[in-house]
Every structure is written in structure tokens, then in C-alpha cells.
Scaffold this active site. Structure first.
Site, PDB file in Angstrom:
ATOM      1  N   ASP A 195      27.939  37.752  45.080  1.00  0.00           N
ATOM      2  CA  ASP A 195      27.177  37.867  43.841  1.00  0.00           C
ATOM      3  C   ASP A 195      25.984  36.911  43.848  1.00  0.00           C
ATOM      4  OD1 ASP A 195      27.155  38.795  40.970  1.00  0.00           O
ATOM      5  OD2 ASP A 195      27.209  36.631  40.655  1.00  0.00           O
ATOM      6  N   TYR A 216      20.032  32.713  44.633  1.00  0.00           N
ATOM      7  CA  TYR A 216      19.730  31.595  43.720  1.00  0.00           C
ATOM      8  C   TYR A 216      20.502  30.318  44.004  1.00  0.00           C
ATOM      9  CZ  TYR A 216      18.671  36.017  41.408  1.00  0.00           C
ATOM     10  OH  TYR A 216      18.234  37.280  41.136  1.00  0.00           O
ATOM     11  N   GLU A 229      24.476  40.769  47.318  1.00  0.00           N
ATOM     12  CA  GLU A 229      23.772  41.257  46.138  1.00  0.00           C
ATOM     13  C   GLU A 229      22.514  40.416  46.000  1.00  0.00           C
ATOM     14  OE1 GLU A 229      23.582  41.597  41.346  1.00  0.00           O
ATOM     15  OE2 GLU A 229      24.302  39.816  42.337  1.00  0.00           O
ATOM     16  N   HIS A 260      28.254  48.635  37.929  1.00  0.00           N
ATOM     17  CA  HIS A 260      28.765  48.107  36.665  1.00  0.00           C
ATOM     18  C   HIS A 260      27.688  47.430  35.826  1.00  0.00           C
ATOM     19  CE1 HIS A 260      28.474  44.786  39.410  1.00  0.00           C
ATOM     20  NE2 HIS A 260      28.550  43.958  38.391  1.00  0.00           N
TER      21      HIS A 260
HETATM   22  C1  NOJ Z   1      25.457  40.057  39.072  1.00  0.00           C
HETATM   23  C2  NOJ Z   1      26.603  40.844  38.540  1.00  0.00           C
HETATM   24  O1  NOJ Z   1      26.578  42.124  39.101  1.00  0.00           O
HETATM   25  C3  NOJ Z   1      26.475  40.871  37.031  1.00  0.00           C
HETATM   26  O2  NOJ Z   1      27.423  41.733  36.453  1.00  0.00           O
HETATM   27  C4  NOJ Z   1      26.593  39.469  36.508  1.00  0.00           C
HETATM   28  O3  NOJ Z   1      26.356  39.452  35.109  1.00  0.00           O
HETATM   29  C5  NOJ Z   1      25.586  38.537  37.209  1.00  0.00           C
HETATM   30  N1  NOJ Z   1      25.555  38.702  38.626  1.00  0.00           N
HETATM   31  C6  NOJ Z   1      25.917  37.100  36.909  1.00  0.00           C
HETATM   32  O4  NOJ Z   1      27.058  36.747  37.658  1.00  0.00           O
END
Ligand code: NOJ
Ligand code: CA
Length: 585
Positions: free
Chosen positions: A206, A210, A248, A313
């Protein structure tokens, strides 16, 4: 015949992924919340569907103010989902069905309820004082953008306990960890190992861009972040071969490929810029948005792969488009202000395409044949809908619809106890859209997806092949060639001897089943022509296929022979939103 796990360490290059929101999938104990045992109960369904790897949204103990992306304890499974033993059982049961499992890992930040943060905020000199990023004023790193622009005004938040500001890139209840502190790096590496020891097949990482901040920069894609990822990768390669890291990183293609490193960072990255352009292309009825971004996409390093997706999601993110294109997307797909979330549109696939089956098929056919591994989002295989009246991104996180029974067969809890209400509207509600009904109906979208995946699985060219975009006279038509010549077949390629490929295949046989035809041999197509009509009207197209002169053209799903390629100019007619996958042999 039950499937078994492939031993190929590069399994992810030909895999189909399926994203599971455990909370919304199946509730095994009737408390209104989906759980790990519930997911185990539904593995047979996922095996039938034909997916190769599940991606689990965060299952760690969490206050759940951001769907579990606000981790309260990295070492525990959230009690509502089960326990570590349930996860181990899930992994074993999935593996027994030939399905792998990767888990979300949120390294950038924790919940403000995490014990590390509680300790860190308690004083300026406690052992975890520097595990987060604290400052006396909120003026630092002004170049860093605010990601959740609609809800946060600053990347700094005041903590009344420590009497200082802390740094956060997402919600203010998600303080960023300080990766300049070697203790944080070590703690995260041990968490990685703790979970890989359960047998998990890797992680979706995730928010990786950053991890570090530096003065005068945007705080994204910094060299320090890449160095950390190389360290992570080398630790995993040394002890856990065959596991995958999927990044991601919502970035432009040139920054995105840096997350593969020299094949020494992540194995996979989501192709964020491509996704909105697929939606743009079908609305504009022009291939240009897709061809333009593919032209800007650098080659993959060896052993790497793109993760391709239509929906997930989160909101359909519009970070990687121009202001003008964002306005277009909002106007076309998110006209109701309730559909806008953060910098995107919080809707599911079916409502986005106005429940058009041909358009849903077209988008999936592109998803399954563009270079990369497709990642499906739970429920989209049913053409499930959304609920834009729910807050944040809950619109797209409603319970999976299994049957027409109470609560859509998701849970036996009282309706009021459910974590979110299931859809009950006449078009997308569980009485109309559910697994049981679609499973019985051979003509359903569910069966169509299942059949497409079984065809895709037989042709490794979709996972491993190169892509060449073809020039087509009609701008509404997208055409490309995928080709793959494994080392062992190069001798065949050199002599241009493809004739034997279809021997013994009786393509003239007429099938009475609605099924796509089975191939006579596995993985034989090394060259596949994919052609898509992005328009809602029938379209002609003329392709220059001179270099394939005298080759045979066979439609891949039905094994139907089409006219051979003659002098080069190959003419095709496509129905509204129609597509073909042709093998060229
Ligand atoms: C990316 C995730 O896909 C999202 O659902 C989340 O709110 C943010 N990262 C923060 O962790
Ligand atoms: Ca439950």
C-alpha cells in the site's frame, strides 16, 4: 480435476488476481461481518471461477476508520475476521485448490491507536519518540500534495498530548512512520517475515511512494524509498522464494517503472494511468487514450509484470489524468456529486457502464488481453452495483451477493447488524443479481467471465507476450498483436513454420454448447491478434497484415476459421462494442 499450484517462481506473470474485501465476502458466524472462515467456505466458488491468486484487503487488527488501512496492531488478525490460525488454514485450503494468496501490507502509516504511536506521542524522549515524524511547526515539505484533498487541509496534524505536529499523507488518524529511523525499518521487515511464515504468497504494498520525505521534493518516489524496497526484496528473495511484491504506486508510467528497479524491487506494479483511459476510450469511442498511454509505457524489466484493473475498493482514481480529462470523466461517469470521492469516482463497474453487458464484456476482454495480469474486484464478475448514498468509499464495498435469500446469502445476522446494507434496488439488488442465479444461467456474465478466464489460461501469450499496436484506418477500433516465442520455440519461429499448430483440430465441427470451444492443444498460440470496437455502433476496420501473408486466422473462443490473410489489407467488421481474439498461425 483439481488444480495444483504451479512451481514456476514467475507464476504471477500469467496469473489472474481477485481482490477480496474479507469484511464483505461471507460471514461464517452470523455477526454481520465477513470473516476468514467465510472466505474459506467460498474457495470452491473462486476455484470454479478460475482465479489464480487472491489479494486480501488488510486483515490486521484495526479501528476500521479506513477499511483496515489504519492498522492498530500489525501482529494480530482483527478479531472480527478471525485469528492467525484461520489465516493459515485459508492459505492451506487455497493452495490445495491451486490458488495463491497475497495480503495488503500498509507500511507507510499506522492508526493513531497503534501502540507505537501512543508511545511516540507520550513525550519527546520515549523509546519510540522518533518512530513517527514530529515538528514544532507545520511548515515543512510544502511541496508534498494532499492526497485526500476533499477531507484533509494539511499533511500535518497537531497532537495535543505531545504538543507537536505529526506528518500524515492520508487521513490525520493515520500518522506516517519515520523510515529514517532504522528501528522502524527493522520492525517492518520482521512484520513482513511474521506473515510470510503463514505461507502467504506475497504482498500488495500500500502507498509505497510516500515512505520517505526530503526537503524541496514532493516526497514521492525518492531514491531512499527505492533503496528500502531493494532491501525488502532481497530479504524476501533470500528466505521466501516465489513470493510476489505488487506495488500500489499511483504514478505516471516513467515513475511507475522505477518500482520494478532493475528487477530488484517489486515484481508487479498496478498500471494506474491505463485504467481511467480504458473508461475514457469507450466513452469517447476512440482508441487514442489507450494507445497514447501504452506508447508512454516503458518496457518491463525481466521477470516483472503489470497489474491491470478496471475497478477496486477505492474510488476510480483520476490522479493520473489531465485536468481536462478529469472534467470529462466526472461529467461522463460521476455527474451526481455523491459519486465523487477524493480525486475520483466511487462507483462499481456495472453502474459505470449503465449495466451494458456488451460494454462490460468489451472492457473485460481488453483487461484480459492487454499486457499484464488482470486483477478482478469481488462482485464485478456478477455485474454487482453500488450504493452512492454510503459514506467514503463504502459505495463499492457492500456485501457480496450470493443468493436471493435474506441479506443476499452473505450473513444470517439481523439486517440491522450487517456491517453495511446489501443492495436491494430492483436492478442491482441481491434478488436480481447473485451468484446462485448466475451460476444456473449459462448465459450470465458470471459464466462469460469464467469461460474467458479458462480460454486465457490456455494461452500464456496473454501473460508473457510482447505487444504491438496496429495502425487501423478506423479510430474507433483498437487492434494489437500479442506475440510470445519461448526460447525453445525460436527454432520454429526462425523457419517460419507455423503450419503444424492446428493439425488435428477439426474447426469445422459445430458445437451445440454455449461454451467456448476447448482447444486441442495447450498454449499453442504464439501470436494473437486482438481487435476491439470501442463504439456502440457496428464498425468496419482494415488492418495491414502484410507480414502475416498466407497465415491462417482462427477466432480463439470458438475456434472458427476466418479468411486467410491474402495481400495484406485484412478487412473485418465488428458489431457494437464487439471484439475478436484471433490466433495467427
Ligand atoms: C490506498 C488504499 O487502497 C486506500 O483504500 C487507503 O485509504 C489508502 N491507501 C491509505 O492507506
Ligand atoms: Ca463474521
Amino acid at each position: 480435476m483439481p488444480r495444483s499450484l504451479t512451481e514456476n517462481p514467475r507464476w504471477y506473470q500469467t496469473a489472474v488476481f481477485y481482490e477480496v474485501f474479507i469484511r464483505g465476502f461471507f460471514d461464517s458466524n452470523g455477526d454481520g461481518i465477513g470473516d476468514l472462515r467465510g472466505l474459506i467456505d467460498k474457495l470452491d466458488y473462486l476455484e470454479w471461477l478460475g482465479v489464480d491468486c487472491l489479494w486480501l484487503l488488510p486483515f490486521y487488527s484495526s479501528p476500521m476508520r479506513d477499511g483496515g488501512y489504519d492498522i492498530g496492531n500489525y501482529e494480530e488478525v482483527d478479531a472480527a475476521y478471525g485469528a492467525r490460525e484461520d489465516l493459515i488454514k485459508l492459505v492451506d485450503e487455497a493452495h490445495a485448490r491451486g490458488i495463491r494468496i497475497i495480503a495488503d501490507l500498509v507500511m507507510n502509516h499506522t492508526s493513531d491507536q497503534h501502540i507505537w504511536f501512543q508511545e511516540s506521542r507520550s513525550s519527546g524522549d520515549n523509546p519510540k519518540a522518533d518512530w513517527y515524524i514530529w515538528r514544532d511547526d507545520d511548515s515543512g515539505w510544502p511541496e508534498a500534495r494532499i492526497i485526500f484533498t476533499d477531507v484533509e487541509q494539511s499533511n500535518w496534524a497537531w497532537d495535543s498530548e505531545r504538543q507537536q505536529y505529526y506528518w500524515h499523507r492520508f487521513y490525520s488518524h493515520q500518522p506516517d512512520l519515520n523510515y529514517d529511523n532504522p528501528e522502524v525499518v527493522e520492525a517492518m521487515l520482521s512484520i513482513v517475515k511474521l506473515w510470510l511464515d503463514t505461507g502467504l504468497d506475497g504482498f500488495r504494498l500500500d502507498a509505497v511512494p510516500y515512505l520517505y520525505q526530503r526537503d524541496g521534493t514532493s516526497g514521492e518516489n525518492l531514491p531512499e524509498t527505492h533503496a528500502f524496497l531493494r532491501r525488502l526484496r532481497s530479504e524476501i528473495d533470500a528466505r521466501y522464494p516465489g513470493r510476489v511484491l505488487l506495488a500500489e504506486a499511483n504514478q505516471w508510467p516513467t515513475d511507475l517503472v522505477d518500482y520494478f528497479g532493475s528487477s530488484d524491487e517489486c515484481h508487479m506494479c498496478f498500471h494506474f494511468p491505463l485504467m481511467p483511459r480504458m473508461f475514457m476510450a469507450v466513452r469517447r469511442e476512440q482508441r487514442l487514450p489507450i494507445t497514447e498511454i501504452l506508447a508512454q509505457t516503458p518496457e518491463l524489466p525481466d521477470g516483472c509484470q503489470w497489474g491491470l484493473f478496471l475497478r477496486n475498493h477505492d474510488e476510480l482514481t483520476l490522479e493520473m489524468v489531465s485536468d481536462e480529462d478529469r472534467d470529462f470523466m466526472y461529467a461522463e461517469y460521476g455527474a451526481d456529486p455523491r459519486m465523487k470521492r477524493h480525486l475520483g469516482i466511487s462507483r462499481r463497474l456495472a453502474p459505470l457502464v449503465e449495466n451494458s453487458r456488451p460494454l462490460a464484456e468489451l472492457l473485460h476482454a481488453m483487461l484480459f488481453s492487454l499486457p499484464g495480469s488482470p486483477v478482478l474486484y469481488y462482485g464485478d464478475e456478477l455485474m454487482m452495483g453500488d450504493n452512492v448514498y454510503l459514506g467514503d468509499r463504502d459505495a463499492v464495498r457492500t456485501p457480496m451477493q450470493w443468493t436471493p435469500d435474506r441479506n443476499g446469502g452473505f450473513s444470517r445476522a439481523d439486517f440491522a447488524q450487517l456491517y453495511l446494507p446489501p443492495l436491494m434496488d430492483p436492478v442491482y439488488g441481491y434478488q436480481a443479481v447473485n451468484v446462485e442465479a448466475e451460476y444456473r444461467d449459462q448465459g450470465s456474465f458470471l459464466h462469460w467471465v469464467q469461460k474467458m478466464l479458462s480460454v486465457r489460461r490456455r494461452h500464456e501469450v496473454f501473460g508473457l507476450g510482447s505487444i504491438e499496436i496496429l495502425a487501423v484506418d478506423n479510430p474507433s477500433v483498437l487492434a494489437f498483436i500479442r506475440s510470445y516465442y519461448p526460447e525453445s520455440s525460436l527454432a520454429v519461429k526462425d523457419s517460419e513454420n507455423f503450419a503444424g499448430n492446428l493439425e488435428g483440430d477439426d474447426a469445422s465441427q459445430i458445437s451445440t454448447s454455449l461454451d467456448f470451444r476447448e482447444d486441442s492443444k495447450e498454449g499453442e498460440e504464439r501470436c494473437v491478434l486482438c481487435i476491439f470496437n470501442l463504439s456502440r455502433f457496428a464498425q468496419p476496420a482494415s488492418l495491414d497484415l502484410a507480414r502475416f501473408k498466407e497465415r491462417q486466422v482462427t477466432e480463439l473462443l470458438g475456434r472458427v476459421p476466418f479468411p486467410d490473410i491474402q495481400e495484406g489489407d485484412y478487412r473485418i467488421t465488428l458489431g457494437p462494442h464487439g471484439f475478436y481474439w484471433f490466433s495467427i498461425t
